[in-house]
Scaffold this motif. Sequence first.
Motif, PDB file in Angstrom:
ATOM      1  N   UNK A   1       0.821  -1.207   0.000  1.00 36.08           N
ATOM      2  CA  UNK A   1       0.000   0.000   0.000  1.00 36.08           C
ATOM      3  C   UNK A   1       0.856   1.258   0.000  1.00 36.08           C
ATOM      4  N   UNK A   2       1.931   1.249   0.783  1.00 36.07           N
ATOM      5  CA  UNK A   2       2.820   2.409   0.811  1.00 36.07           C
ATOM      6  C   UNK A   2       3.477   2.620  -0.543  1.00 36.07           C
ATOM      7  N   UNK A   3       3.876   1.531  -1.184  1.00 43.55           N
ATOM      8  CA  UNK A   3       4.504   1.638  -2.499  1.00 43.55           C
ATOM      9  C   UNK A   3       3.523   2.169  -3.530  1.00 43.55           C
ATOM     10  N   UNK A   4       2.268   1.762  -3.411  1.00 49.32           N
ATOM     11  CA  UNK A   4       1.248   2.223  -4.346  1.00 49.32           C
ATOM     12  C   UNK A   4       0.996   3.726  -4.162  1.00 49.32           C
ATOM     13  N   UNK A   5       0.960   4.179  -2.906  1.00 47.26           N
ATOM     14  CA  UNK A   5       0.761   5.610  -2.668  1.00 47.26           C
ATOM     15  C   UNK A   5       1.963   6.419  -3.148  1.00 47.26           C
ATOM     16  N   UNK A   6       3.149   5.862  -2.953  1.00 45.96           N
ATOM     17  CA  UNK A   6       4.359   6.585  -3.336  1.00 45.96           C
ATOM     18  C   UNK A   6       4.452   6.772  -4.845  1.00 45.96           C
ATOM     19  N   UNK A   7       3.966   5.796  -5.601  1.00 48.38           N
ATOM     20  CA  UNK A   7       4.061   5.853  -7.049  1.00 48.38           C
ATOM     21  C   UNK A   7       2.878   6.566  -7.701  1.00 48.38           C
ATOM     22  N   UNK A   8       1.840   6.864  -6.931  1.00 48.10           N
ATOM     23  CA  UNK A   8       0.673   7.533  -7.509  1.00 48.10           C
ATOM     24  C   UNK A   8       1.038   8.947  -7.921  1.00 48.10           C
ATOM     25  N   UNK A   9       0.734   9.369  -9.169  1.00 48.99           N
ATOM     26  CA  UNK A   9       1.072  10.730  -9.613  1.00 48.99           C
ATOM     27  C   UNK A   9       0.248  11.769  -8.881  1.00 48.99           C
TER      28      UNK A   9
ATOM     29  N   UNK B   1       5.945  18.528 -12.555  1.00 49.90           N
ATOM     30  CA  UNK B   1       5.248  17.391 -11.951  1.00 49.90           C
ATOM     31  C   UNK B   1       6.091  16.840 -10.822  1.00 49.90           C
ATOM     32  N   UNK B   2       5.430  16.422  -9.767  1.00 51.43           N
ATOM     33  CA  UNK B   2       6.123  15.853  -8.615  1.00 51.43           C
ATOM     34  C   UNK B   2       6.320  14.376  -8.864  1.00 51.43           C
ATOM     35  N   UNK B   3       7.560  13.928  -8.804  1.00 46.81           N
ATOM     36  CA  UNK B   3       7.878  12.517  -9.017  1.00 46.81           C
ATOM     37  C   UNK B   3       8.486  11.976  -7.751  1.00 46.81           C
ATOM     38  N   UNK B   4       7.749  11.135  -7.051  1.00 46.66           N
ATOM     39  CA  UNK B   4       8.255  10.593  -5.779  1.00 46.66           C
ATOM     40  C   UNK B   4       9.492   9.744  -5.976  1.00 46.66           C
ATOM     41  N   UNK B   5       9.694   9.223  -7.173  1.00 52.75           N
ATOM     42  CA  UNK B   5      10.844   8.341  -7.400  1.00 52.75           C
ATOM     43  C   UNK B   5      12.059   9.110  -7.885  1.00 52.75           C
ATOM     44  N   UNK B   6      11.971  10.486  -7.884  1.00 50.36           N
ATOM     45  CA  UNK B   6      13.058  11.275  -8.430  1.00 50.36           C
ATOM     46  C   UNK B   6      14.346  11.058  -7.679  1.00 50.36           C
ATOM     47  N   UNK B   7      14.240  10.815  -6.392  1.00 48.41           N
ATOM     48  CA  UNK B   7      15.456  10.627  -5.619  1.00 48.41           C
ATOM     49  C   UNK B   7      16.088   9.284  -5.785  1.00 48.41           C
ATOM     50  N   UNK B   8      15.375   8.353  -6.400  1.00 50.73           N
ATOM     51  CA  UNK B   8      15.929   7.006  -6.566  1.00 50.73           C
ATOM     52  C   UNK B   8      16.710   6.924  -7.847  1.00 50.73           C
TER      53      UNK B   8
END
Length: 334
Positions: free
Chosen positions: A271-279, A325-332
Amino acid sequence: MSVTCSSNFPDLLCGEDSGIFSGESSPECSSSDLESSASIEESIAGFIMDERNFVPGFDYLTQFQTQSLDVSAREQSVAWILKVQAYYNFQPLTAYLSVNYMDRFLYSRRLPQNKGWPLQLLAVACLSLAAKMEEPLVPSLLDLQVKGAKYIFETKTIRRMELLVLSVLDWRLRSVTPFSFIGFFACKLDPTVAFMGFLISRASEIILSNIQEASFLEYWPSSIAAAAILCAANEIPNLSLANPEHAESWCDGLSKEKIISCYRLMQQLVLNDRRRKAPKVLPQLRVTVRARMRSSSDSSSSSPSPSPSPSPISYKRRKLNNCLWVDDDKGNSE
């Protein structure tokens, strides 16, 4: 003669590679071949009895919690293994075996922690050994060192590390992993095998997505496999009501408490991963009516007038258009 669930596990007695990632559709299960089904259940029970021999010791997780082992260094090594696995399109089993070899080695043999290269060398050696075990085509040792490897090791150095890993693991590379169980558990949860392909594929993704999390070191492969199948079933309306407490009945030797605990942890991480990847979508401002009113009044005016100063709404509109756009995965990293 009708085809049974046992047809989904042709190589089960010879090891963990049951061909479940071939992408072929699974035949319908039936109860005609009882002898073969009983043989498979006996083999699965044997895997459950033997899995304790292919995991680190019970206090391995404690060593990370007490910081005698660096959990962040392990996470970085696992992340690199997953990048290479995706780059070369290796099987999920190859990546899992790589991490399994690394964890078992680290439990038995300490590496210098004041330098970064020993753990990377270990990761390269473990990935090379796993690829040789499972992949039909294996890149050269130099080509294997891609996707942000900080150090590049010579072939002879990696081979010496491979021999050390083999020695520490007592040459026991055919490990029992969650992939030894997921096909069998999927068939137990869905006897019609209508969703067999999705259950196995999604459970494999869930297992790999959580492999960096040190908390899962507390659970043995059978519990991880059962929890992953249950999490995958949550995404299918016909199977979403599957009760984790019933998973214990899938085979002798399963622990209901461990399965439920692992399932809850895995479900939360999914669930956390799904929220993190949601645009994150920026809200739209309603300015069309005012724009029409302004243009109408401007067109009806006979005399030219000076350009009006930007309104607060138009200013906000330009400001939002300039936002990224905010990309939660930008830091990875990739």
